[in-house]
Design a protein around this motif. Sequence first.
Motif, mmCIF file in Angstrom:
data_model
loop_
_atom_site.group_PDB
_atom_site.id
_atom_site.type_symbol
_atom_site.label_atom_id
_atom_site.label_comp_id
_atom_site.label_asym_id
_atom_site.label_seq_id
_atom_site.Cartn_x
_atom_site.Cartn_y
_atom_site.Cartn_z
ATOM 1 N N GLY A 1 -5.101 -35.893 1.762
ATOM 2 C CA GLY A 1 -6.031 -36.017 0.640
ATOM 3 C C GLY A 1 -6.267 -34.681 -0.039
ATOM 4 O O GLY A 1 -6.273 -34.585 -1.271
ATOM 5 N N PHE A 2 -6.444 -33.637 0.740
ATOM 6 C CA PHE A 2 -6.644 -32.300 0.178
ATOM 7 C C PHE A 2 -5.418 -31.858 -0.609
ATOM 8 O O PHE A 2 -5.540 -31.316 -1.711
ATOM 9 C CB PHE A 2 -6.955 -31.308 1.295
ATOM 10 C CG PHE A 2 -7.106 -29.898 0.803
ATOM 11 C CD1 PHE A 2 -8.276 -29.498 0.180
ATOM 12 C CD2 PHE A 2 -6.088 -28.980 0.970
ATOM 13 C CE1 PHE A 2 -8.430 -28.194 -0.278
ATOM 14 C CE2 PHE A 2 -6.225 -27.685 0.510
ATOM 15 C CZ PHE A 2 -7.395 -27.292 -0.108
ATOM 16 N N VAL A 3 -4.231 -32.088 -0.059
ATOM 17 C CA VAL A 3 -3.002 -31.708 -0.753
ATOM 18 C C VAL A 3 -2.876 -32.484 -2.056
ATOM 19 O O VAL A 3 -2.479 -31.929 -3.092
ATOM 20 C CB VAL A 3 -1.771 -31.916 0.158
ATOM 21 C CG1 VAL A 3 -0.474 -31.796 -0.617
ATOM 22 C CG2 VAL A 3 -1.799 -30.912 1.303
ATOM 23 N N ALA A 4 -3.204 -33.780 -2.047
ATOM 24 C CA ALA A 4 -3.125 -34.580 -3.270
ATOM 25 C C ALA A 4 -4.094 -34.059 -4.333
ATOM 26 O O ALA A 4 -3.731 -33.971 -5.515
ATOM 27 C CB ALA A 4 -3.417 -36.049 -2.951
ATOM 28 N N VAL A 5 -5.299 -33.719 -3.933
ATOM 29 C CA VAL A 5 -6.277 -33.183 -4.884
ATOM 30 C C VAL A 5 -5.798 -31.858 -5.456
ATOM 31 O O VAL A 5 -5.895 -31.615 -6.671
ATOM 32 C CB VAL A 5 -7.668 -33.034 -4.207
ATOM 33 C CG1 VAL A 5 -8.609 -32.210 -5.061
ATOM 34 C CG2 VAL A 5 -8.262 -34.402 -3.919
ATOM 35 N N MET A 6 -5.253 -30.988 -4.615
ATOM 36 C CA MET A 6 -4.758 -29.700 -5.095
ATOM 37 C C MET A 6 -3.556 -29.881 -6.022
ATOM 38 O O MET A 6 -3.415 -29.163 -7.017
ATOM 39 C CB MET A 6 -4.397 -28.794 -3.914
ATOM 40 C CG MET A 6 -5.590 -28.371 -3.095
ATOM 41 S SD MET A 6 -6.958 -27.673 -4.055
ATOM 42 C CE MET A 6 -6.228 -26.186 -4.673
ATOM 43 N N MET A 7 -2.677 -30.849 -5.719
ATOM 44 C CA MET A 7 -1.541 -31.129 -6.609
ATOM 45 C C MET A 7 -2.040 -31.601 -7.973
ATOM 46 O O MET A 7 -1.511 -31.184 -9.014
ATOM 47 C CB MET A 7 -0.626 -32.186 -5.986
ATOM 48 C CG MET A 7 0.199 -31.676 -4.836
ATOM 49 S SD MET A 7 1.121 -32.963 -3.973
ATOM 50 C CE MET A 7 2.076 -33.672 -5.283
ATOM 51 N N LEU A 8 -3.043 -32.461 -7.976
ATOM 52 C CA LEU A 8 -3.608 -32.943 -9.230
ATOM 53 C C LEU A 8 -4.238 -31.801 -10.018
ATOM 54 O O LEU A 8 -4.035 -31.693 -11.236
ATOM 55 C CB LEU A 8 -4.646 -34.032 -8.946
ATOM 56 C CG LEU A 8 -5.310 -34.668 -10.161
ATOM 57 C CD1 LEU A 8 -4.277 -35.430 -10.986
ATOM 58 C CD2 LEU A 8 -6.431 -35.576 -9.726
ATOM 59 N N LEU A 9 -4.962 -30.938 -9.334
ATOM 60 C CA LEU A 9 -5.586 -29.789 -9.988
ATOM 61 C C LEU A 9 -4.535 -28.866 -10.613
ATOM 62 O O LEU A 9 -4.657 -28.468 -11.771
ATOM 63 C CB LEU A 9 -6.443 -29.012 -8.988
ATOM 64 C CG LEU A 9 -7.092 -27.724 -9.505
ATOM 65 C CD1 LEU A 9 -8.130 -28.051 -10.563
ATOM 66 C CD2 LEU A 9 -7.691 -26.940 -8.366
ATOM 67 N N VAL A 10 -3.481 -28.562 -9.877
ATOM 68 C CA VAL A 10 -2.427 -27.688 -10.388
ATOM 69 C C VAL A 10 -1.705 -28.366 -11.549
ATOM 70 O O VAL A 10 -1.379 -27.710 -12.551
ATOM 71 C CB VAL A 10 -1.446 -27.303 -9.261
ATOM 72 C CG1 VAL A 10 -0.202 -26.629 -9.814
ATOM 73 C CG2 VAL A 10 -2.135 -26.400 -8.250
ATOM 74 N N PHE A 11 -1.472 -29.674 -11.468
ATOM 75 C CA PHE A 11 -0.821 -30.409 -12.553
ATOM 76 C C PHE A 11 -1.662 -30.350 -13.836
ATOM 77 O O PHE A 11 -1.153 -30.069 -14.919
ATOM 78 C CB PHE A 11 -0.582 -31.864 -12.153
ATOM 79 C CG PHE A 11 -0.050 -32.707 -13.265
ATOM 80 C CD1 PHE A 11 1.266 -32.601 -13.661
ATOM 81 C CD2 PHE A 11 -0.886 -33.607 -13.925
ATOM 82 C CE1 PHE A 11 1.757 -33.385 -14.701
ATOM 83 C CE2 PHE A 11 -0.407 -34.377 -14.957
ATOM 84 C CZ PHE A 11 0.920 -34.271 -15.348
ATOM 85 N N VAL A 12 -2.969 -30.593 -13.693
ATOM 86 C CA VAL A 12 -3.857 -30.567 -14.853
ATOM 87 C C VAL A 12 -3.902 -29.164 -15.459
ATOM 88 O O VAL A 12 -3.835 -29.014 -16.689
ATOM 89 C CB VAL A 12 -5.269 -31.063 -14.463
ATOM 90 C CG1 VAL A 12 -6.285 -30.763 -15.553
ATOM 91 C CG2 VAL A 12 -5.239 -32.548 -14.147
ATOM 92 N N LEU A 13 -4.000 -28.141 -14.618
ATOM 93 C CA LEU A 13 -4.010 -26.776 -15.139
ATOM 94 C C LEU A 13 -2.683 -26.432 -15.812
ATOM 95 O O LEU A 13 -2.668 -25.779 -16.862
ATOM 96 C CB LEU A 13 -4.310 -25.782 -14.012
ATOM 97 C CG LEU A 13 -5.738 -25.776 -13.496
ATOM 98 C CD1 LEU A 13 -5.849 -24.887 -12.258
ATOM 99 C CD2 LEU A 13 -6.711 -25.335 -14.568
ATOM 100 N N ASP A 14 -1.574 -26.860 -15.243
ATOM 101 C CA ASP A 14 -0.255 -26.588 -15.822
ATOM 102 C C ASP A 14 -0.113 -27.245 -17.188
ATOM 103 O O ASP A 14 0.321 -26.612 -18.157
ATOM 104 C CB ASP A 14 0.836 -27.073 -14.879
ATOM 105 C CG ASP A 14 2.223 -26.784 -15.407
ATOM 106 O OD1 ASP A 14 2.461 -25.650 -15.865
ATOM 107 O OD2 ASP A 14 3.084 -27.684 -15.344
ATOM 108 N N VAL A 15 -0.504 -28.491 -17.277
ATOM 109 C CA VAL A 15 -0.435 -29.191 -18.567
ATOM 110 C C VAL A 15 -1.386 -28.550 -19.563
ATOM 111 O O VAL A 15 -1.032 -28.338 -20.726
ATOM 112 C CB VAL A 15 -0.743 -30.700 -18.385
ATOM 113 C CG1 VAL A 15 -0.916 -31.386 -19.721
ATOM 114 C CG2 VAL A 15 0.364 -31.365 -17.582
ATOM 115 N N GLY A 16 -2.586 -28.206 -19.123
ATOM 116 C CA GLY A 16 -3.567 -27.588 -20.014
ATOM 117 C C GLY A 16 -3.099 -26.242 -20.534
ATOM 118 O O GLY A 16 -3.178 -25.969 -21.739
ATOM 119 N N PHE A 17 -2.606 -25.383 -19.657
ATOM 120 C CA PHE A 17 -2.116 -24.079 -20.096
ATOM 121 C C PHE A 17 -0.856 -24.217 -20.940
ATOM 122 O O PHE A 17 -0.638 -23.430 -21.865
ATOM 123 C CB PHE A 17 -1.872 -23.149 -18.907
ATOM 124 C CG PHE A 17 -3.130 -22.595 -18.310
ATOM 125 C CD1 PHE A 17 -4.052 -21.919 -19.092
ATOM 126 C CD2 PHE A 17 -3.405 -22.759 -16.954
ATOM 127 C CE1 PHE A 17 -5.219 -21.402 -18.541
ATOM 128 C CE2 PHE A 17 -4.561 -22.244 -16.400
ATOM 129 C CZ PHE A 17 -5.473 -21.567 -17.197
#
Length: 85
Positions: A59-75
């Motif tokens: 669950g933690f890894v999935a949340v961190m993957m989602l966070l990194v994905f959102v930041l990558d798309v945003g940047f």
Amino acid sequence: MSESAVTDSGEKDPRHENREGLNIFGRIALFVRQVISELKRVVTPTREELIQYIWIVLGFVAVMMLLVFVLDVGFGWLSAWVFGG
């Protein structure tokens, strides 16, 4: 596991031995005794605990993957907007 749950076996605990006055071989032997003493205190989790830990990690890894994905798309969007790409 709390410290109060650990019972002393009555034997001398090598974790509290003093290393002063020992030569290099004595210090190595003391280190090995301390490692073995610590390994005797390791508590293996039950099957239920192990499964719970696995789900928590996944669950933690999935949340961190989602966070990194959102930041990558945003940047990526922000840099495309700033540099006109």
